[in-house]
Design a protein around this motif. Structure first.
Motif, short mmCIF file in Angstrom:
data_model
loop_
_atom_site.label_atom_id
_atom_site.label_comp_id
_atom_site.label_asym_id
_atom_site.label_seq_id
_atom_site.Cartn_x
_atom_site.Cartn_y
_atom_site.Cartn_z
N MET A 179 -34.52 3.57 -13.85
CA MET A 179 -34.22 2.78 -12.65
C MET A 179 -33.87 3.73 -11.50
SD MET A 179 -31.44 -0.22 -12.35
CE MET A 179 -31.16 -1.01 -10.84
N LYS A 180 -34.46 3.45 -10.31
CA LYS A 180 -34.22 4.29 -9.13
C LYS A 180 -32.80 4.03 -8.59
CE LYS A 180 -38.92 4.47 -7.31
NZ LYS A 180 -39.75 4.15 -6.15
N THR A 181 -32.21 5.09 -8.04
CA THR A 181 -30.89 4.92 -7.42
C THR A 181 -31.07 4.34 -6.01
OG1 THR A 181 -30.90 7.11 -6.42
CG2 THR A 181 -30.00 6.94 -8.66
N LEU A 182 -29.95 3.94 -5.41
CA LEU A 182 -30.02 3.39 -4.05
C LEU A 182 -30.58 4.41 -3.06
CD1 LEU A 182 -26.85 1.20 -3.35
CD2 LEU A 182 -29.22 0.53 -3.20
N LYS A 183 -30.25 5.68 -3.25
CA LYS A 183 -30.77 6.71 -2.35
C LYS A 183 -32.28 6.82 -2.43
CE LYS A 183 -26.76 9.70 -1.98
NZ LYS A 183 -26.23 11.04 -2.18
N GLU A 184 -32.84 6.55 -3.60
CA GLU A 184 -34.29 6.66 -3.80
C GLU A 184 -35.04 5.42 -3.30
OE1 GLU A 184 -34.24 7.22 -8.01
OE2 GLU A 184 -34.21 9.40 -7.84
N ARG A 185 -34.36 4.30 -3.23
CA ARG A 185 -35.01 3.05 -2.81
C ARG A 185 -35.14 3.00 -1.29
NH1 ARG A 185 -34.59 -1.63 -6.51
NH2 ARG A 185 -34.19 -0.73 -8.54
N LYS A 186 -36.25 2.43 -0.81
CA LYS A 186 -36.51 2.38 0.63
C LYS A 186 -36.29 0.99 1.23
CE LYS A 186 -39.95 6.02 0.55
NZ LYS A 186 -41.33 6.37 0.77
N THR A 187 -36.36 -0.06 0.45
CA THR A 187 -36.29 -1.42 0.98
C THR A 187 -35.01 -1.67 1.76
OG1 THR A 187 -37.59 -2.16 -0.91
CG2 THR A 187 -36.48 -3.85 0.36
N TRP A 188 -33.87 -1.30 1.21
CA TRP A 188 -32.61 -1.57 1.91
C TRP A 188 -32.50 -0.74 3.19
CZ3 TRP A 188 -28.64 1.81 3.00
CH2 TRP A 188 -28.67 3.05 2.37
N LYS A 189 -33.08 0.45 3.17
CA LYS A 189 -33.05 1.28 4.37
C LYS A 189 -33.89 0.66 5.49
CE LYS A 189 -32.46 5.49 1.69
NZ LYS A 189 -33.11 6.69 1.20
N ILE A 190 -35.04 0.09 5.11
CA ILE A 190 -35.91 -0.57 6.09
C ILE A 190 -35.21 -1.80 6.67
CG2 ILE A 190 -38.07 -1.85 6.36
CD1 ILE A 190 -39.28 0.10 4.27
N LEU A 191 -34.58 -2.61 5.79
CA LEU A 191 -33.86 -3.79 6.27
C LEU A 191 -32.72 -3.40 7.21
CD1 LEU A 191 -33.61 -6.11 3.13
CD2 LEU A 191 -34.73 -6.63 5.29
N LEU A 192 -31.96 -2.37 6.83
CA LEU A 192 -30.85 -1.93 7.67
C LEU A 192 -31.35 -1.39 9.02
CD1 LEU A 192 -27.82 -1.58 7.84
CD2 LEU A 192 -28.09 0.71 6.86
N ALA A 193 -32.43 -0.62 8.99
CA ALA A 193 -33.01 -0.10 10.24
C ALA A 193 -33.50 -1.24 11.12
CB ALA A 193 -34.14 0.87 9.93
N LEU A 194 -34.10 -2.25 10.51
CA LEU A 194 -34.59 -3.41 11.26
C LEU A 194 -33.43 -4.17 11.89
CD1 LEU A 194 -37.25 -4.81 11.93
CD2 LEU A 194 -36.95 -6.20 9.89
N ILE A 195 -32.35 -4.35 11.16
CA ILE A 195 -31.16 -5.04 11.69
C ILE A 195 -30.60 -4.26 12.89
CG2 ILE A 195 -28.75 -5.62 11.19
CD1 ILE A 195 -29.70 -6.22 8.27
N ILE A 196 -30.47 -2.97 12.75
CA ILE A 196 -29.93 -2.14 13.84
C ILE A 196 -30.87 -2.16 15.05
CG2 ILE A 196 -29.37 0.23 14.51
CD1 ILE A 196 -28.34 0.59 11.58
N LEU A 197 -32.16 -2.00 14.81
CA LEU A 197 -33.14 -1.98 15.90
C LEU A 197 -33.14 -3.30 16.68
CD1 LEU A 197 -35.53 -0.52 17.32
CD2 LEU A 197 -37.02 -1.72 15.72
N ILE A 198 -33.16 -4.40 15.96
CA ILE A 198 -33.15 -5.72 16.63
C ILE A 198 -31.86 -5.89 17.43
CG2 ILE A 198 -33.03 -8.21 16.24
CD1 ILE A 198 -35.02 -7.81 13.93
N GLY A 199 -30.73 -5.49 16.87
CA GLY A 199 -29.46 -5.60 17.58
C GLY A 199 -29.43 -4.78 18.85
N VAL A 200 -29.92 -3.53 18.78
CA VAL A 200 -29.92 -2.65 19.95
C VAL A 200 -30.87 -3.18 21.03
CG1 VAL A 200 -30.61 -0.35 20.75
CG2 VAL A 200 -29.20 -0.59 18.70
N VAL A 201 -32.07 -3.58 20.63
CA VAL A 201 -33.05 -4.10 21.61
C VAL A 201 -32.51 -5.36 22.28
CG1 VAL A 201 -35.34 -5.14 21.84
CG2 VAL A 201 -35.06 -3.04 20.55
#
Length: 191
Positions: free
Chosen positions: A1-23
């Motif tokens: 099983m991949k660790t959280l650091k290895e997974r990309k999905t949560w990073k993409i969701l977090l980046a999307l949340i931050i980007l939408i908030g800033v814009v």
């Protein structure tokens, strides 16, 4: 099983949340600054006219034609206001053709701001309907300026509400992602 650091999905969701908030924050800030700037410009023009003795300010006016009353030629102007709350209304007023005024509208006949003072009232003799001596206001103009629409802050608020809802959905998706990850990780440790 991949660790959280290895997974990309949560990073993409977090980046999307931050980007939408800033814009959204930038959009709301710029809209608000533009609206305040336009409001200050209108207020300054009105205060200038008022200081010169002209206490009326009509926005979103257009030249609607010409009228001659008692041998005097007038330009007929119409002010139409569409309002979600109050409904629509139209107000017609007259300005003498030979009137002098400051022309900051560069000869435009639509989307005008007209500053002036009430000179009197007149009736339209060509109107076959009931006599109305106050049908037209006769305005002595001070200044014509081009009307520039201000930002509809209710529309901006509506957009922000929709974005906040979208942000909440993304945050919930991120929370579900972490919960599912934690459950899977605990099952792997037990096995």
């Amino acid at each position: 099983m991949k660790t959280l650091k290895e997974r990309k999905t949560w990073k993409i969701l977090l980046a999307l949340i931050i980007l939408i908030g800033v814009v959204t924050g930038i959009f709301a800030g710029v809209s608000s600054m533009y609206d305040r700037k336009r409001y200050r410009e209108e207020l300054e023009a009105y205060q200038e006219a008022k200081a010169a003795g002209y206490d009326l300010g009509y926005s979103i006016c257009s030249k609607a034609g010409e009228v001659t009353l008692d041998g005097v030629a007038y330009d007929l102007y119409s002010r139409r206001w569409d309002s979600f709350v109050d409904g629509s209304f139209q107000k017609d007023f007259l300005i003498r053709k030979d009137a002098s005024y400051i022309d900051e509208a560069e000869g435009s006949t639509t989307d005008l701001m007209i500053y002036g003072r009430l000179e009197g009232y007149a009736d339209d003799p060509d109107d076959e309907t009931e006599y109305d001596p106050g049908k037209y206001e006769i305005i002595e103009p001070y200044k014509f300026a081009k009307y520039v629409k201000r930002v509809d802050m209710w529309a901006v608020a509506g957009i922000i509400v929709l974005v906040v809802i979208a942000e909440c959905v993304l945050i919930a998706a991120l929370a579900v992602y972490f919960i599912v990850y934690a459950v899977k990780k605990s099952r792997v440790k037990k096995a």
